[in-house]
Design an enzyme around this catalytic site. Structure first.
Site, PDB file in Angstrom:
ATOM      1  N   HIS A 247       0.842  -1.207   0.000  1.00  0.00           N
ATOM      2  CA  HIS A 247       0.000   0.000   0.000  1.00  0.00           C
ATOM      3  C   HIS A 247       0.876   1.257   0.000  1.00  0.00           C
ATOM      4  CE1 HIS A 247      -3.650   2.346   1.192  1.00  0.00           C
ATOM      5  NE2 HIS A 247      -2.725   3.133   1.735  1.00  0.00           N
ATOM      6  N   GLU A 248       1.828   1.327   0.917  1.00  0.00           N
ATOM      7  CA  GLU A 248       2.667   2.521   1.000  1.00  0.00           C
ATOM      8  C   GLU A 248       3.592   2.641  -0.208  1.00  0.00           C
ATOM      9  OE1 GLU A 248       1.822   4.705   2.985  1.00  0.00           O
ATOM     10  OE2 GLU A 248       0.571   3.464   4.310  1.00  0.00           O
ATOM     11  N   HIS A 251       1.864   4.683  -2.813  1.00  0.00           N
ATOM     12  CA  HIS A 251       2.062   6.114  -2.577  1.00  0.00           C
ATOM     13  C   HIS A 251       3.462   6.552  -3.018  1.00  0.00           C
ATOM     14  CE1 HIS A 251      -1.626   7.072  -0.491  1.00  0.00           C
ATOM     15  NE2 HIS A 251      -1.431   6.156   0.437  1.00  0.00           N
ATOM     16  N   GLU A 277      -4.375   8.020  -3.178  1.00  0.00           N
ATOM     17  CA  GLU A 277      -4.925   6.787  -2.620  1.00  0.00           C
ATOM     18  C   GLU A 277      -5.300   5.798  -3.713  1.00  0.00           C
ATOM     19  OE1 GLU A 277      -5.439   4.548   0.798  1.00  0.00           O
ATOM     20  OE2 GLU A 277      -4.565   6.541   0.508  1.00  0.00           O
TER      21      GLU A 277
END
Length: 482
Positions: A247-248, A251, A277
């Site tokens: 997930h990170e 980003h 996001e």
């Protein structure tokens, strides 16, 4: 632009101080760091609201589309910040730096009452900021604009109301079945981190311009050539580490993927938190939790940990995507995650409007959670204290998580159409065709276009919730009734 480049450099320094506070700063440095952050924010506010900037904007003419985007973003920021008194900006920076540490302590001790007075002060200052920014309009809309320019609470509420019935139906259908067991075995922290690092690189994270550290709440920080992420480890749940990392990385890859020519300018970073996001969610979910990638990851998990209590690749796919009762937003499946966001959106909207007071927040949270999820919150760290956002003043941020899911749904549909053999690559642990498509269609543009224009240009049509709901329905109906 020379003035702006120095301002951007100071922003990066402030970001690094925040990263340090959550990863390495000694606990006893909280008060000093609060003073440092207050001074730095006051300096940056003065630069960003310098009357000279207004004079330059009045005279400047853009030589090209990139210049026009730079002027648009600087003018938007200037118009907003000149409405906010410098002493309010400094007070917020100082308070939220201190509040973050107090939240972490209250969370560890499951004591919302101890944290409530500080949060009440944060809310009071954010109401003041919203009023100053709104210039007669809706205060919460003004705060949302910090994270998703052009988006308002009424539009978000209408979108969420449209999505909620389908999400609730999927949730109820799945939870009527026998709850599937999680993985089991020995998951040594150092092995989890090593595998997470491997996955980060597979998804395109350039560790020569980044690093992975540990934090209570995973996050990404920075842009350009210094983009850092954090993760966390649970010895009983390796997915917490692995999927938080992916997930990170989404980003981080967005920030690393921006055209280098834009670095240290307003265009040289993600255009909004909703678009940001969309990258983290599509990396984590549509790619990382896909059937094809799960089949690959099953083999790597067995290589790393041995027996994990799952019999085969297809059972592993079902385990990764299992829907189950739980309290924590970041550990929720793709369906229930959005219900978590809707809860927070409605509560913080009421807080800023003054319809809900901090003293009543824990009760309101618990009541809403019981209504939405059907069971009681057992302790504050699983409820109102689980997220860091409110402690650091991020009001208006939460709805961009579900908006990012909506954008990710649109991007995923377009990606599948453009890369029909994507699953063949994912089954080999190779997300590169997908990440290259996202870099070309979304990431390299940085802030060149408005948020919804970025998605529309990538997908060939205006964003809507329909692709996300179709994806979720097909995936979870297949998992639980197919």
């Amino acid at each position: 632009m020379a003035h702006e480049r120095e301002t951007q450099a100071l922003d990066r320094v402030a970001g690094r101080l925040s990263w340090d506070q959550e990863t390495m700063m000694p606990r006893g440095a909280v008060e000093q760091r609060a003073e440092e952050m207050g001074a730095l924010q006051a300096m940056m506010h003065a630069r960003k609201t310098d009357p000279q900037v207004g004079e330059w904007l009045a005279e400047a003419r853009a030589p090209d589309a990139v210049g026009a985007a730079q002027l648009r973003l600087i003018a938007h920021r200037y118009a907003r910040l000149t409405r906010v008194p410098a002493d309010l900006t400094r007070a917020l920076a100082t308070l939220t730096s201190r509040s973050q540490a107090q939240w972490a302590l209250a969370r560890a001790e499951d004591d919302f009452v101890a944290f409530a007075p500080t949060l009440d002060e944060v809310v009071r200052l954010k109401r003041e900021e919203g009023a100053a920014l709104a210039d007669g309009g809706d205060h919460y809309d003004a705060l949302i604009d910090d994270y998703e320019p052009g988006m308002g609470a009424a539009e978000l509420a209408a979108m969420f109301d449209e999505m909620r019935p389908g999400l609730v139906e999927l949730r109820l259908t799945a939870l009527e079945e026998v709850e599937r067991a999680p993985v089991s075995g020995q998951f040594a922290p150092e092995v989890q981190v090593a595998l997470a690092r491997e996955l980060a690189e597979r998804f395109g994270y350039d560790l020569s311009r980044g690093r992975i550290d540990m934090a209570v709440h995973p996050f990404s920080s920075g842009s350009g050539d210094d983009v850092r992420i954090t993760t966390r480890v649970s010895e009983t749940d390796p997915f917490n580490c692995l999927y938080s990392t992916i997930h990170e990385v989404g980003h981080a890859c967005y920030e690393q993927g921006v055209d280098p020519a834009y670095h240290m300018t307003p265009v040289g970073q993600g255009v909004s938190m909703g678009v940001h996001e969309s990258q983290s969610r599509i990396y984590e979910n549509q790619l990382g939790r896909s059937r094809a990638f799960c089949h690959f990851l099953y083999g790597r998990m067995r290589d790393a940990f041995g027996d994990i209590g799952v019999t085969d690749e297809e059972a592993f796919y079902a385990t990764v995507n299992r829907m189950h009762r739980g309290y924590i937003r970041t550990e929720a499946d793709e369906v229930q995650y959005n219900l978590h966001i809707m809860l927070r959106f409605e509560l913080e909207r009421a807080l800023i409007a003054g319809d809900l007071q901090v003293a009543d927040l824990e009760t309101a949270w618990n009541d809403r959670f019981k209504a939405d999820f059907g069971y009681d919150v057992d302790r504050a760290s699983n409820g109102v204290l689980q997220d860091v956002h409110w402690s650091v003043g991020l009001f208006g941020y939460f709805p961009t998580y579900s908006l990012g899911n909506v954008y990710a749904g649109c991007l995923h549909a377009a990606l599948r159409a453009d890369v029909p053999d994507l699953d063949d690559h994912l089954a080999k642990g190779d997300p590169a065709p997908a990440t290259a498509w996202l870099r070309d269609k979304v990431q390299r543009h940085g802030g060149l276009y408005e948020p919804r224009e970025v998605i529309a240009r990538a997908c060939g049509q205006a964003p809507s919730a329909e692709p996300l709901m179709a994806y979720l329905t097909e995936k979870f109906s297949g998992l639980y009734t197919g």
